[in-house]
Scaffold this active site. Structure first.
Site, PDB file in Angstrom:
ATOM      1  N   LYS A  76       6.186  46.033  94.690  1.00 22.31           N
ATOM      2  CA  LYS A  76       7.356  45.156  94.683  1.00 22.31           C
ATOM      3  C   LYS A  76       8.144  45.209  93.377  1.00 22.31           C
ATOM      4  O   LYS A  76       9.354  44.966  93.385  1.00 22.31           O
ATOM      5  CB  LYS A  76       6.940  43.713  94.997  1.00 22.31           C
ATOM      6  CG  LYS A  76       6.428  43.534  96.418  1.00 22.31           C
ATOM      7  CD  LYS A  76       6.117  42.076  96.728  1.00 22.31           C
ATOM      8  CE  LYS A  76       5.624  41.908  98.156  1.00 22.31           C
ATOM      9  NZ  LYS A  76       5.379  40.478  98.502  1.00 22.31           N
ATOM     10  N   ASP A 113      10.822  37.244 100.831  1.00 23.10           N
ATOM     11  CA  ASP A 113       9.706  36.322 100.664  1.00 23.10           C
ATOM     12  C   ASP A 113      10.202  34.922 100.311  1.00 23.10           C
ATOM     13  O   ASP A 113       9.710  33.913 100.833  1.00 23.10           O
ATOM     14  CB  ASP A 113       8.758  36.802  99.569  1.00 23.10           C
ATOM     15  CG  ASP A 113       7.919  37.996  99.986  1.00 23.10           C
ATOM     16  OD1 ASP A 113       7.634  38.116 101.193  1.00 23.10           O
ATOM     17  OD2 ASP A 113       7.553  38.799  99.121  1.00 23.10           O
TER      18      ASP A 113
END
Length: 290
Positions: A76, A113
């Site tokens: 990420k 997210d």
């Protein structure tokens, strides 16, 4: 946003290491079925930090053009230098979980997210809380803080954003979390993990820890608890979730809501079929448990 017609073949995948456990293929394929995207495929590839550059360089059109990628740890943050740009949300937490390939050949990064966590809470009617507890200080904790910046008190009424207490195991982690708080505009107080049971009395508790880390807190679950959001989904329920006396959200809630947003970003279509995606995820987890 990718331009699509539904008849065009497109490819997408989830990358990470490890990645075999990922529910993303099940969720995305359920979405494609619901949206009538019969020519879309979604796979998984084990890729680590050293391999992400070569993977991106090797993408081609032999089996349909690539629309996007879902990223899990440890990619990420590693992917950011390889992209042409990232969204403000991704920049705010320095984490990209979605890569989009545009028609002009650009690679852009986004983060679903954070809005996925907000959407999961709102689905349960939680739009504003006066204070919150975050258990753990790993990568997911920064996303939790960014989500709490939107729901921890309603700044539209002129009130200050509520206090967030993060329970950590080291002074270094404490400094990191306070730094994230300053960056995200939230009031973060840190406390030692040994006192984490005290934080369970908050109106919202978000657990971002690995499996087993909160098992010792289960006996301290308050008799009249607020809402627990435990980001784990396998094994489920966690000991803390099983002992909780108030509303409970799990990792599948987060996974489904962030995947809904990924599907809509990658396909340019929506709304993605939330109910069908959740049902597919539940069925897969039940099959694994059986």
């Amino acid at each position: 946003m990718p331009a699509t017609t539904g008849q065009e073949a497109r490819r997408a995948a989830v990358l990470g290491s490890p990645v075999a456990h990922s529910l993303s293929p099940v969720l995305h394929r359920a979405a494609y079925a619901g949206l009538g995207l019969g020519n879309w495929t979604y796979d998984r590839y084990r890729v680590d930090e050293q391999g992400i550059g070569d993977f991106l360089a090797g993408l081609d059109d032999r089996a349909g053009r690539w629309a996007g990628l879902s990223l899990t740890m440890p990619l990420k943050r590693a992917v950011i230098p390889l992209l042409d740009g990232i969204s403000p949300t991704a920049a705010s937490v320095e984490a990209v979980n979605t890569v989009l390939f545009t028609e002009d050949g650009r690679r852009t990064g986004d983060n679903t997210d954070v809005p996925g966590m907000v959407a999961a809470l709102r689905e349960r009617g939680i739009r504003s809380v006066e204070s919150a507890t975050v258990l753990g200080a790993g990568a997911t904790a920064s996303s939790a803080l960014a989500a709490l910046a939107q729901i921890c008190a309603d700044r539209r009424d002129g009130s200050e954003i509520g206090e967030i207490t993060v329970y950590v195991r080291s002074a270094e982690r404490a400094r990191e979390m306070r730094g994230w708080g300053e960056r995200l505009g939230v009031t973060v107080r840190t406390a030692d993990w040994a006192r984490a049971a005290e934080g369970l009395a908050a109106p919202l508790v978000i657990s971002t820890t690995p499996a087993g880390a909160t098992d010792g807190l289960a006996a301290a679950a308050p008799a009249a608890g607020g809402t627990l959001f435990d980001v784990l989904y396998d094994p489920w329920p966690t000991a803390l979730a099983a002992a909780w006396h108030g509303p409970v959200l799990g990792g599948l809630d987060l996974l489904v809501h962030q995947a809904v947003l990924q599907v809509e970003l990658m396909t340019g279509r929506g709304p993605a079929p939330l109910a069908a995606m959740r049902a597919a995820g539940e069925a897969e987890l039940a099959a694994r448990a059986g």
